[in-house]
Design an enzyme around this catalytic site. Structure first.
Site, PDB file in Angstrom:
ATOM      1  N   THR A 374       0.881  -1.150   0.000  1.00 57.26           N
ATOM      2  CA  THR A 374       0.000   0.000   0.000  1.00 57.26           C
ATOM      3  C   THR A 374       0.926   1.208   0.000  1.00 57.26           C
ATOM      4  OG1 THR A 374      -1.703  -1.286   1.087  1.00 57.26           O
ATOM      5  CG2 THR A 374      -1.746   1.068   1.539  1.00 57.26           C
ATOM      6  N   GLY A 467      -0.176  -3.767   5.151  1.00 60.76           N
ATOM      7  CA  GLY A 467      -1.241  -4.747   5.411  1.00 60.76           C
ATOM      8  C   GLY A 467      -1.600  -4.753   6.884  1.00 60.76           C
TER       9      GLY A 467
HETATM   10  N1  GLY Z   1      -5.495  -3.747   1.195  1.00 62.44           N
HETATM   11  C1  GLY Z   1      -4.885  -3.522   2.435  1.00 62.44           C
HETATM   12  C2  GLY Z   1      -5.775  -2.816   3.404  1.00 62.44           C
HETATM   13  O1  GLY Z   1      -6.733  -2.191   3.010  1.00 62.44           O
HETATM   14  O2  GLY Z   1      -5.542  -2.878   4.566  1.00 62.44           O
END
Ligand code: GLY
Length: 565
Positions: A374, A467
């Site tokens: 992310t 994550g």
């Molecule tokens: N896709 C990772 C999160 O939204 O935590």
């Protein structure tokens, strides 16, 4: 994956050597500026955001520019094919939050990732067209601009279009990443992607198709992306690939203003993201559980500090799995979950003598795969407004599905739903009914963009990818500044650890914790895992110093850069 982990391990060792100097002696500072700053995963994006501020734009104008520039310069996680969350604090002290998380298509069903025997079909929720959620990023940046922006949208997006046309220089980290992902790009996109090829560091990659899409969006606004030609092209492309997103899914998408989670910790006021992210609630739970302990006396990353944090994290993550989901679809007992009475009781059975067993907290079975896929950026403007934004495609390059005509990768955010109770997602997080798939529902997230105030004034804006480790990385960075008196840069650099209830272990960044300390923890019943996560979080933050100047903390675990004036 192994080779990629080895590279990450080498990078981490370098970082570890860099900041082994005792933090109490000479202070290490990040960039210091007097008025405004942007800290993001790429210098090109921080520069564009900072330039917008310099032109007289505010943090929300800079948000639009930085977000879109990350889609160009950091396509690994920056995106227009994904979604995110923003938490803000205006110079007046008013706080709020914007949810531009992806949502399930209307044709989605609870069991769409299961076979006829009820087993999860491998990779269906992570790779290719069925993994894609309806993207929210363009709705998010336009919502931010419509409500708070001050510059014309053309002045904000034009520099990003020029960046895409001019191209972006490949960094060493990006070279390794691109090498690693080539087979995945090939598998999903036999006709190639803009990133297909033997790219080396210092090469320049131009993003002509993305520049064209951004131009169309600049002229036609968010309606172009969700109802115009771009929407038609995108829906047609996804369906041709075998996906289920249709034009109506795009037309019905909207970003939502949410009330953020706000709580007090030891004289600080902390504002973080509310559901559908678990970030704010989980952070509040952990911080309320650790508040009664004298962490500053225990010391940074001391035996007792690690024990208290790990035990609070264990308990909060157990609750996350059970209660949290999209608040428009499920009833979340939010007030109870972050109430002091509940949380004091929750820590009632903790003892410094012996680790609590996760199986005694609740039930479940999870396996974990770490990820830093992310991205987060923090902005403070010259007017005193602050924002924290975390945005994502979920996995690196999302579903790996690339739309050549429009020039961007599509997310695999559908994997953040619980496909089947008891079966973990890519982060190893187990889900329950609250996070099951329904048409138009938003999937649960761990993203934790956070703003901290002290004595009624802005103190810090921060966040991170990672994550399931996002929440604990944000937690440790706040504590490093507040309890352990580190500078922003030291707080970001410091070694991190993580516990998420199951599996019942403390993950530590490798070779960054004393062996003696690890032995002591093991003797108290903690299992230590230094292999799972070469890095835990890539935190970007801004700290307001006592004299009112800004200090940036750009994480050396990535190519992250602070730029301001
Ligand atoms: N896709 C990772 C999160 O939204 O935590």
């Amino acid at each position: 994956m192994k080779q990629y982990l080895v590279i990450l391990c080498l990078l981490v060792t370098l970082i570890a050597c860099k900041d082994h100097a005792p933090l109490t002696h000479t202070k290490t500072h990040g960039l210091i500026t007097q008025q405004a700053m942007v800290v993001s995963a790429r210098k090109e994006a921080s520069q564009i955001g900072s330039d917008i501020l310099k032109k007289g734009g505010n943090a929300f104008d800079a948000m639009v520019a930085t977000e879109l520039a990350l889609a160009v310069a950091y396509p690994y996680a920056g995106n227009i094919g994904g979604g995110g969350f923003m938490v803000y604090r205006l110079h007046t002290g008013e706080t709020g939050a914007l949810d531009y998380r992806e949502k399930a298509p209307m044709a989605a069903t609870k069991n769409m990732y299961l076979d006829s025997l009820g087993n999860v079909v491998p990779h269906k929720s992570t790779v290719g067209p069925m993994a894609v959620g309806v993207p929210g990023t363009i709705a998010g940046v336009f919502a931010s601009h419509k409500k708070f922006g001050s510059l014309p949208i053309e002045d904000i997006i034009q520099p990003v279009i020029e960046l895409a046309e001019r191209g972006v220089v490949v960094t060493e980290m990006q070279e390794e990443r691109l090498k690693y992902f080539q087979p995945y790009f090939q598998e999903v996109n036999p006709n190639g992607t803009v990133l297909t090829g033997n790219w080396k560091s210092k090469d320049t990659i131009k993003y002509a198709a993305l520049a064209k899409t951004l131009k169309a969006v600049m002229i036609g606004g968010d309606d172009e992306f969700y109802k115009g030609e771009t929407a038609k092209t995108l829906a047609k492309f996804i369906q041709e690939q075998g996906g289920i997103i249709i034009e109506e899914d795009l037309a019905r998408y909207e970003a939502k203003w949410r009330k953020p989670i706000t709580f007090e910790y030891d004289g600080l006021k902390i504002t973080s993201m509310s559901p559908p992210s678990s970030g704010g609630i989980c952070l509040a739970q952990i911080m309320k559980m650790i508040e009664p302990y004298d962490l500053d006396l225990f010391g940074h990353n001391s035996l007792k500090t690690i024990q208290v944090l790990a035990e609070a994290e264990r308990r909060a993550y157990a609750d996350r799995s059970h209660y949290l989901g999209d608040p428009d679809f499920v009833n979340i007992p939010q007030e109870d979950l972050i109430s002091s009475e509940y949380l004091i009781e929750r820590m009632g059975d903790f003892s410094f003598e012996q680790a609590t067993a996760s199986e005694d907290i609740s039930h479940g079975k999870v396996d974990i795969i770490e990820s830093n896929e992310t991205t987060h950026y923090s902005i403070v403007d010259q007017f005193g407004n602050a924002i924290a934004v975390t945005t994502t495609l979920n996995s690196g390059f999302g579903s790996k599905l690339y739309c050549p005509e429009l020039g961007f990768f599509l997310n695999n955010e559908m994997d953040d739903f619980s496909s089947k109770p008891g079966v973990p997602n890519v982060y190893g997080l187990i889900g329950a009914e609250a996070n099951s798939i329904l048409p138009e529902k938003r999937m649960l997230s761990s993203m934790t963009p956070t703003i901290v105030e002290k004595d009624g004034k802005l103190l810090m804006t921060l966040g991170t990818p990672g994550g399931s480790t996002i929440i604990t990385s944000v937690l440790q960075t706040i504590l490093n500044v507040h309890e352990f008196k580190m500078t922003m840069q030291e707080a970001v650099n410091a070694p991190r650890f993580h516990h998420q209830w199951l599996p019942d272990e403390i993950r530590m960044e490798p070779n960054r914790f004393e062996k003696g300390l690890i032995k002591q923890l093991e003797s108290k019943g903690y299992e230590i895992n230094e292999e799972r996560s070469p890095v835990i979080g890539i935190v970007d933050g801004i700290l307001i110093q006592e004299d009112g100047s800004l200090e940036g903390g750009a994480d050396p675990r990535g190519d992250d850069t602070a730029i301001g004036f």
